[in-house]
Motif scaffolding. Sequence first.
Motif, PDB file in Angstrom:
ATOM      1  N   GLN A   4      -0.025  20.342 -49.462  1.00 32.05           N
ATOM      2  CA  GLN A   4      -0.384  21.167 -48.313  1.00 32.05           C
ATOM      3  C   GLN A   4      -0.591  22.620 -48.738  1.00 32.05           C
ATOM      4  O   GLN A   4      -1.514  23.291 -48.302  1.00 32.05           O
ATOM      5  N   GLU A   5       0.249  23.116 -49.650  1.00 35.34           N
ATOM      6  CA  GLU A   5       0.140  24.499 -50.081  1.00 35.34           C
ATOM      7  C   GLU A   5      -1.102  24.715 -50.944  1.00 35.34           C
ATOM      8  O   GLU A   5      -1.682  25.791 -50.961  1.00 35.34           O
ATOM      9  N   GLU A   6      -1.524  23.662 -51.662  1.00 32.30           N
ATOM     10  CA  GLU A   6      -2.674  23.787 -52.535  1.00 32.30           C
ATOM     11  C   GLU A   6      -3.993  23.718 -51.764  1.00 32.30           C
ATOM     12  O   GLU A   6      -5.008  24.231 -52.214  1.00 32.30           O
ATOM     13  N   ALA A   7      -3.979  23.079 -50.588  1.00 31.27           N
ATOM     14  CA  ALA A   7      -5.215  22.867 -49.846  1.00 31.27           C
ATOM     15  C   ALA A   7      -5.793  24.196 -49.372  1.00 31.27           C
ATOM     16  O   ALA A   7      -5.092  25.011 -48.786  1.00 31.27           O
ATOM     17  N   PRO A   8      -7.087  24.450 -49.636  1.00 29.62           N
ATOM     18  CA  PRO A   8      -7.700  25.703 -49.173  1.00 29.62           C
ATOM     19  C   PRO A   8      -7.940  25.649 -47.673  1.00 29.62           C
ATOM     20  O   PRO A   8      -8.229  24.596 -47.103  1.00 29.62           O
ATOM     21  N   TYR A   9      -7.835  26.806 -47.042  1.00 31.17           N
ATOM     22  CA  TYR A   9      -8.113  26.889 -45.617  1.00 31.17           C
ATOM     23  C   TYR A   9      -9.614  27.095 -45.409  1.00 31.17           C
ATOM     24  O   TYR A   9     -10.269  27.845 -46.143  1.00 31.17           O
ATOM     25  N   LYS A  10     -10.174  26.456 -44.402  1.00 27.00           N
ATOM     26  CA  LYS A  10     -11.558  26.707 -44.018  1.00 27.00           C
ATOM     27  C   LYS A  10     -11.676  28.129 -43.472  1.00 27.00           C
ATOM     28  O   LYS A  10     -10.834  28.574 -42.693  1.00 27.00           O
ATOM     29  N   GLN A  11     -12.714  28.841 -43.888  1.00 23.74           N
ATOM     30  CA  GLN A  11     -12.939  30.213 -43.451  1.00 23.74           C
ATOM     31  C   GLN A  11     -14.328  30.327 -42.829  1.00 23.74           C
ATOM     32  O   GLN A  11     -15.320  29.930 -43.453  1.00 23.74           O
ATOM     33  N   PRO A  12     -14.439  30.862 -41.613  1.00 23.70           N
ATOM     34  CA  PRO A  12     -15.767  31.071 -41.021  1.00 23.70           C
ATOM     35  C   PRO A  12     -16.445  32.273 -41.662  1.00 23.70           C
ATOM     36  O   PRO A  12     -15.776  33.163 -42.195  1.00 23.70           O
ATOM     37  N   PRO A  13     -17.770  32.341 -41.602  1.00 24.76           N
ATOM     38  CA  PRO A  13     -18.475  33.478 -42.204  1.00 24.76           C
ATOM     39  C   PRO A  13     -18.368  34.732 -41.337  1.00 24.76           C
ATOM     40  O   PRO A  13     -18.226  34.651 -40.111  1.00 24.76           O
ATOM     41  N   HIS A  14     -18.446  35.893 -41.972  1.00 27.08           N
ATOM     42  CA  HIS A  14     -18.519  37.186 -41.280  1.00 27.08           C
ATOM     43  C   HIS A  14     -19.930  37.718 -41.482  1.00 27.08           C
ATOM     44  O   HIS A  14     -20.312  38.055 -42.604  1.00 27.08           O
ATOM     45  N   LEU A  15     -20.711  37.772 -40.411  1.00 27.36           N
ATOM     46  CA  LEU A  15     -22.150  38.018 -40.521  1.00 27.36           C
ATOM     47  C   LEU A  15     -22.538  39.392 -39.993  1.00 27.36           C
ATOM     48  O   LEU A  15     -23.532  39.548 -39.271  1.00 27.36           O
ATOM     49  N   PHE A  16     -21.756  40.391 -40.338  1.00 30.31           N
ATOM     50  CA  PHE A  16     -21.962  41.750 -39.823  1.00 30.31           C
ATOM     51  C   PHE A  16     -23.369  42.276 -40.127  1.00 30.31           C
ATOM     52  O   PHE A  16     -24.049  42.809 -39.245  1.00 30.31           O
ATOM     53  N   ASP A  17     -23.830  42.146 -41.356  1.00 33.17           N
ATOM     54  CA  ASP A  17     -25.139  42.683 -41.729  1.00 33.17           C
ATOM     55  C   ASP A  17     -26.255  42.029 -40.925  1.00 33.17           C
ATOM     56  O   ASP A  17     -27.194  42.702 -40.472  1.00 33.17           O
ATOM     57  N   ASP A  18     -26.151  40.710 -40.713  1.00 37.42           N
ATOM     58  CA  ASP A  18     -27.185  39.991 -39.970  1.00 37.42           C
ATOM     59  C   ASP A  18     -27.194  40.370 -38.492  1.00 37.42           C
ATOM     60  O   ASP A  18     -28.260  40.573 -37.899  1.00 37.42           O
ATOM     61  N   THR A  19     -26.017  40.450 -37.892  1.00 33.64           N
ATOM     62  CA  THR A  19     -25.957  40.795 -36.461  1.00 33.64           C
ATOM     63  C   THR A  19     -26.391  42.233 -36.226  1.00 33.64           C
ATOM     64  O   THR A  19     -27.035  42.540 -35.213  1.00 33.64           O
ATOM     65  N   GLN A  20     -26.076  43.131 -37.154  1.00 29.04           N
ATOM     66  CA  GLN A  20     -26.476  44.525 -36.994  1.00 29.04           C
ATOM     67  C   GLN A  20     -27.992  44.688 -37.000  1.00 29.04           C
ATOM     68  O   GLN A  20     -28.542  45.532 -36.270  1.00 29.04           O
ATOM     69  N   LYS A  21     -28.696  43.895 -37.781  1.00 26.93           N
ATOM     70  CA  LYS A  21     -30.160  43.967 -37.810  1.00 26.93           C
ATOM     71  C   LYS A  21     -30.748  43.606 -36.453  1.00 26.93           C
ATOM     72  O   LYS A  21     -31.675  44.260 -35.959  1.00 26.93           O
ATOM     73  N   ILE A  22     -30.194  42.555 -35.826  1.00 27.11           N
ATOM     74  CA  ILE A  22     -30.717  42.140 -34.520  1.00 27.11           C
ATOM     75  C   ILE A  22     -30.366  43.167 -33.456  1.00 27.11           C
ATOM     76  O   ILE A  22     -31.173  43.481 -32.573  1.00 27.11           O
ATOM     77  N   ILE A  23     -29.146  43.715 -33.501  1.00 26.97           N
ATOM     78  CA  ILE A  23     -28.759  44.745 -32.528  1.00 26.97           C
ATOM     79  C   ILE A  23     -29.662  45.966 -32.657  1.00 26.97           C
ATOM     80  O   ILE A  23     -30.091  46.551 -31.651  1.00 26.97           O
ATOM     81  N   ALA A  24     -29.999  46.368 -33.881  1.00 23.75           N
ATOM     82  CA  ALA A  24     -30.893  47.501 -34.091  1.00 23.75           C
ATOM     83  C   ALA A  24     -32.270  47.225 -33.485  1.00 23.75           C
ATOM     84  O   ALA A  24     -32.874  48.099 -32.842  1.00 23.75           O
ATOM     85  N   GLU A  25     -32.773  45.995 -33.671  1.00 15.98           N
ATOM     86  CA  GLU A  25     -34.073  45.647 -33.097  1.00 15.98           C
ATOM     87  C   GLU A  25     -34.023  45.607 -31.576  1.00 15.98           C
ATOM     88  O   GLU A  25     -34.953  46.073 -30.905  1.00 15.98           O
ATOM     89  N   LEU A  26     -32.936  45.086 -31.015  1.00 14.45           N
ATOM     90  CA  LEU A  26     -32.784  45.055 -29.558  1.00 14.45           C
ATOM     91  C   LEU A  26     -32.733  46.471 -28.987  1.00 14.45           C
ATOM     92  O   LEU A  26     -33.375  46.766 -27.972  1.00 14.45           O
ATOM     93  N   GLU A  27     -31.981  47.346 -29.621  1.00  9.87           N
ATOM     94  CA  GLU A  27     -31.886  48.722 -29.127  1.00  9.87           C
ATOM     95  C   GLU A  27     -33.235  49.426 -29.198  1.00  9.87           C
ATOM     96  O   GLU A  27     -33.568  50.234 -28.327  1.00  9.87           O
ATOM     97  N   SER A  28     -34.014  49.105 -30.222  1.00 13.12           N
ATOM     98  CA  SER A  28     -35.346  49.695 -30.333  1.00 13.12           C
ATOM     99  C   SER A  28     -36.242  49.240 -29.184  1.00 13.12           C
ATOM    100  O   SER A  28     -37.001  50.036 -28.615  1.00 13.12           O
ATOM    101  N   ARG A  29     -36.134  47.964 -28.809  1.00 13.74           N
ATOM    102  CA  ARG A  29     -36.949  47.440 -27.711  1.00 13.74           C
ATOM    103  C   ARG A  29     -36.438  47.896 -26.347  1.00 13.74           C
ATOM    104  O   ARG A  29     -37.225  48.130 -25.423  1.00 13.74           O
ATOM    105  N   LEU A  30     -35.123  48.014 -26.212  1.00 14.41           N
ATOM    106  CA  LEU A  30     -34.535  48.415 -24.932  1.00 14.41           C
ATOM    107  C   LEU A  30     -34.555  49.925 -24.741  1.00 14.41           C
ATOM    108  O   LEU A  30     -34.400  50.420 -23.611  1.00 14.41           O
ATOM    109  N   ASN A  31     -34.688  50.647 -25.849  1.00 13.80           N
ATOM    110  CA  ASN A  31     -34.646  52.103 -25.829  1.00 13.80           C
ATOM    111  C   ASN A  31     -33.338  52.616 -25.216  1.00 13.80           C
ATOM    112  O   ASN A  31     -33.307  53.580 -24.454  1.00 13.80           O
ATOM    113  N   ALA A  32     -32.246  51.921 -25.548  1.00 10.15           N
ATOM    114  CA  ALA A  32     -30.917  52.276 -25.042  1.00 10.15           C
ATOM    115  C   ALA A  32     -29.879  51.557 -25.897  1.00 10.15           C
ATOM    116  O   ALA A  32     -30.186  50.544 -26.540  1.00 10.15           O
ATOM    117  N   PRO A  33     -28.647  52.050 -25.928  1.00  3.95           N
ATOM    118  CA  PRO A  33     -27.604  51.376 -26.713  1.00  3.95           C
ATOM    119  C   PRO A  33     -27.219  50.026 -26.109  1.00  3.95           C
ATOM    120  O   PRO A  33     -27.299  49.820 -24.898  1.00  3.95           O
TER     121      PRO A  33
END
Length: 335
Positions: A4-33
């Motif tokens: 049990q101690e040797e078994a690796p834990y499953k880890q979800p990905p952290h996709l900060f760079d990818d989500t930030q790109k979409i938020i930047a594009e949305l803000e550009s289209r919305l012209n607001a934060p």
Amino acid sequence: MSEQEEAPYKQPPHLFDDTQKIIAELESRLNAPLLCYWNSHRGGICPNDVLALYEILEHLQDVDTAYLFIKSDGGYGKESLRMVNLIRGHCRRLISLVPLECASAATMMALGTDEIHMGPMAYLSSVDTSLTHDLSPLDRDNDRVSVSLDELNRVVNLWRKNTEDAGSNPYKSLFEYVHPLVIGAVDRAESLSIMLCEELLSYHIDDKERVRRIAETLNAKYPSHNYPILINEAQRIGLNVVRMNKEINDLLLRLNALYSEMGQRAVTDFDDTHSHSNEILNILEARDIQVFYQNDKDWFYRTEERRWLTLNDNSNWHVTEIKNGDKQQSILHFA
């Protein structure tokens, strides 16, 4: 070292760079934060979300208009009011973007915005209150179940409709299954739910009669808590709802796909009674900052009690932000 101690834990990905790109594009289209609030199906609106949102808003200057992307199955209505109040302290006009589910307490959150933009797959829901009380009935897994006032009222009405003895008291039999203090607590919560809806609507609607009518409709009209209120019906209720721009909806669906990947099920099973959870449940994000809550705890199934217990709980709120051009990660500690 054990297996049990040797078994690796499953880890979800952290996709900060990818989500930030979409938020930047949305803000550009919305012209607001843009502010983002997202729950997995195992997460929910909770008190610590308010503190996490405050951390996000430290990065937002006061603006005329702000947008709020909401994807959630609900949670605590009082926290919806607190979060809307926090956001509106930074903007004069607030618009919610709803591409998918925005249910229960999340619907309350949308009520506090001046406009609700809904995509073709979006829906709101009723906000009739249910709660899990210390004296609630137990389910088959020995966990407390939530009790809804609407369900209780329907049981009582069915009793009276199908019982010939007009003088019989349905509560005498109902109390064998639902403690009277639970019924009292749910009735009180129903009054609170209407009050919360009225307070949220009053941020942008001055007509008190209209506010009251909308609040009562959302709390009492629908026979199912999960009934999907689509755009046409939301407009008939009296909400200021418009159809979302297709390009904005498509970008939000891409953002939701990334959040869903982050919030994927990340449970490591060791045997029938031991497992470890690393799931990300709640995500809040704006330009240059992302805050999320991640489980990090062991689960043990106690067979004699027929329920799961948590052990070694190191769950925390995590922050990823851009400071002085560098990406930094830290942990938020909330008491």
